[in-house]
Design a protein around this motif. Structure first.
Motif, PDB file in Angstrom:
ATOM      1  N   ARG A   7       0.571  -1.189  -0.334  1.00  0.00           N
ATOM      2  CA  ARG A   7      -0.005   0.112   0.474  1.00  0.00           C
ATOM      3  C   ARG A   7       0.977   1.205  -0.015  1.00  0.00           C
ATOM      4  O   ARG A   7       0.155   2.743   0.628  1.00  0.00           O
ATOM      5  N   CYS A   8       2.320   1.724   0.026  1.00  0.00           N
ATOM      6  CA  CYS A   8       2.588   2.472  -0.317  1.00  0.00           C
ATOM      7  C   CYS A   8       3.699   2.134  -1.233  1.00  0.00           C
ATOM      8  O   CYS A   8       3.665   1.713  -2.429  1.00  0.00           O
ATOM      9  N   THR A   9       4.156   3.877  -2.155  1.00  0.00           N
ATOM     10  CA  THR A   9       4.890   4.018  -3.282  1.00  0.00           C
ATOM     11  C   THR A   9       5.916   4.749  -2.622  1.00  0.00           C
ATOM     12  O   THR A   9       6.611   5.116  -2.006  1.00  0.00           O
ATOM     13  N   VAL A  10       7.113   3.462  -3.987  1.00  0.00           N
ATOM     14  CA  VAL A  10       8.641   4.687  -3.228  1.00  0.00           C
ATOM     15  C   VAL A  10       9.056   5.487  -4.521  1.00  0.00           C
ATOM     16  O   VAL A  10       9.071   4.493  -5.522  1.00  0.00           O
ATOM     17  N   ALA A  11       9.681   6.270  -4.682  1.00  0.00           N
ATOM     18  CA  ALA A  11       9.992   7.310  -5.956  1.00  0.00           C
ATOM     19  C   ALA A  11      11.332   7.650  -5.266  1.00  0.00           C
ATOM     20  O   ALA A  11      11.496   8.324  -4.514  1.00  0.00           O
ATOM     21  N   LEU A  12      13.316   7.501  -6.642  1.00  0.00           N
ATOM     22  CA  LEU A  12      13.494   7.819  -6.128  1.00  0.00           C
ATOM     23  C   LEU A  12      14.315   8.897  -7.378  1.00  0.00           C
ATOM     24  O   LEU A  12      13.625   8.649  -8.479  1.00  0.00           O
ATOM     25  N   PHE A  13      14.389   9.831  -6.760  1.00  0.00           N
ATOM     26  CA  PHE A  13      14.679  11.033  -8.008  1.00  0.00           C
ATOM     27  C   PHE A  13      15.992  11.419  -7.820  1.00  0.00           C
ATOM     28  O   PHE A  13      16.615  11.732  -7.162  1.00  0.00           O
ATOM     29  N   ALA A  14      16.745  12.137  -9.096  1.00  0.00           N
ATOM     30  CA  ALA A  14      18.030  12.130  -9.225  1.00  0.00           C
ATOM     31  C   ALA A  14      17.647  13.946 -10.069  1.00  0.00           C
ATOM     32  O   ALA A  14      17.291  13.739 -10.716  1.00  0.00           O
ATOM     33  N   ILE A  15      17.942  14.379  -9.201  1.00  0.00           N
ATOM     34  CA  ILE A  15      17.800  15.967  -9.916  1.00  0.00           C
ATOM     35  C   ILE A  15      19.050  16.935 -10.045  1.00  0.00           C
ATOM     36  O   ILE A  15      19.616  17.512  -9.733  1.00  0.00           O
ATOM     37  N   HIS A  16      18.270  16.891 -11.446  1.00  0.00           N
ATOM     38  CA  HIS A  16      19.344  18.103 -12.121  1.00  0.00           C
ATOM     39  C   HIS A  16      19.665  19.246 -11.755  1.00  0.00           C
ATOM     40  O   HIS A  16      18.256  20.072 -12.367  1.00  0.00           O
ATOM     41  N   HIS A  17      20.493  20.360 -11.186  1.00  0.00           N
ATOM     42  CA  HIS A  17      20.478  21.144 -11.833  1.00  0.00           C
ATOM     43  C   HIS A  17      21.960  22.617 -11.559  1.00  0.00           C
ATOM     44  O   HIS A  17      22.953  22.260 -11.238  1.00  0.00           O
ATOM     45  N   LEU A  18      22.140  23.669 -12.254  1.00  0.00           N
ATOM     46  CA  LEU A  18      22.660  24.433 -11.706  1.00  0.00           C
ATOM     47  C   LEU A  18      22.999  25.430 -11.125  1.00  0.00           C
ATOM     48  O   LEU A  18      21.966  26.202 -11.050  1.00  0.00           O
ATOM     49  N   SER A  19      24.542  25.994 -10.556  1.00  0.00           N
ATOM     50  CA  SER A  19      24.437  26.439  -9.673  1.00  0.00           C
ATOM     51  C   SER A  19      24.290  28.041 -10.118  1.00  0.00           C
ATOM     52  O   SER A  19      24.204  28.529 -11.153  1.00  0.00           O
ATOM     53  N   ALA A  20      23.941  28.637  -9.713  1.00  0.00           N
ATOM     54  CA  ALA A  20      24.558  29.870  -9.312  1.00  0.00           C
ATOM     55  C   ALA A  20      25.876  30.695  -9.755  1.00  0.00           C
ATOM     56  O   ALA A  20      26.758  29.861  -9.364  1.00  0.00           O
TER      57      ALA A  20
END
Length: 211
Positions: A162-175
């Motif tokens: 009854r649960c869901t696991v989601a793993l994200f890789a988050i890409h972003h650029l610095s200032a």
């Protein structure tokens, strides 16, 4: 032995029985990696994984996650054996290997958007959970604040108990005038309307055009 027993042994730096940790396993933690059984066990002996009270173990046919209050361990399973690992949370991740920096554009295909997910890549993810997983990805982007070119890629997702696991890789650029790019990881444990988030910021290496 059970997958839970494999995880408990691994967390303390002990070799799981019955080849529970495959010899060619790759672990990602922070900006670094550890490859192979010996290197991974050495890392866990130096920095044991302790999810704390209230931790839950969620297991599907192909994936498993051990999620605590501020730490998580996610694995791909092959016939009940660990073959790929992601670790999030406190501790001393392995140092990133020296690498040449190259230009990277997450929107190269001109498919603008903040969350990238393909349901076919996650066969154990319940179809009914997909809208909530996408909403969590959007929320993670919002938590970054005014980040430049932030994109969330759904790396692993599965549903069980009854649960869901989601793993994200988050890409972003610095200032700054010279921007640095990289990936941070974040995990969401979704139980009904309750969402537990665990994230980490990986160290950023300076722009390195040559070694």
């Amino acid at each position: 032995m059970s997958v839970a027993a494999h995880f408990h042994a691994l967390a303390a730096g002990r070799r799981p029985a019955d080849d529970g940790l495959l010899g060619n396993t790759l672990l990602e933690w922070g900006a670094g990696e550890a490859y192979g059984e010996e290197a991974i066990l050495e890392l866990f002996r130096a920095a044991p994984f302790a999810p704390g009270d209230g931790a839950v173990l969620i297991e599907s046919a192909r994936s498993v996650a051990w999620v605590g209050a501020d730490a998580a361990l996610v694995a791909d399973l092959y016939d009940g054996r660990i073959g790929r690992l992601w670790r999030l949370g406190p501790g001393a991740p392995p140092a990133a290997e020296p690498a040449v920096a190259v230009a990277f554009d997450p929107d190269l295909q001109q498919q603008r958007g903040e969350v990238y997910a393909r349901a076919d890549d996650h066969p154990d993810l319940a179809a009914t959970a997909i809208p909530q997983v996408l909403a969590v990805g959007e929320a993670l982007i919002a938590l970054l604040g005014p980040a430049h070119r932030a994109r969330a890629f759904l790396t692993r997702a599965f549903s069980a108990d009854r649960c869901t696991v989601a793993l994200f890789a988050i890409h972003h650029l610095s200032a700054g005038a010279v921007r640095t790019a990289g990936y941070d990881h974040a995990l969401a444990l979704i139980d009904g309307e309750t969402v537990r988030l665990i994230g980490e910021r990986a160290a950023r290496a300076p722009w390195t055009p040559r070694l």
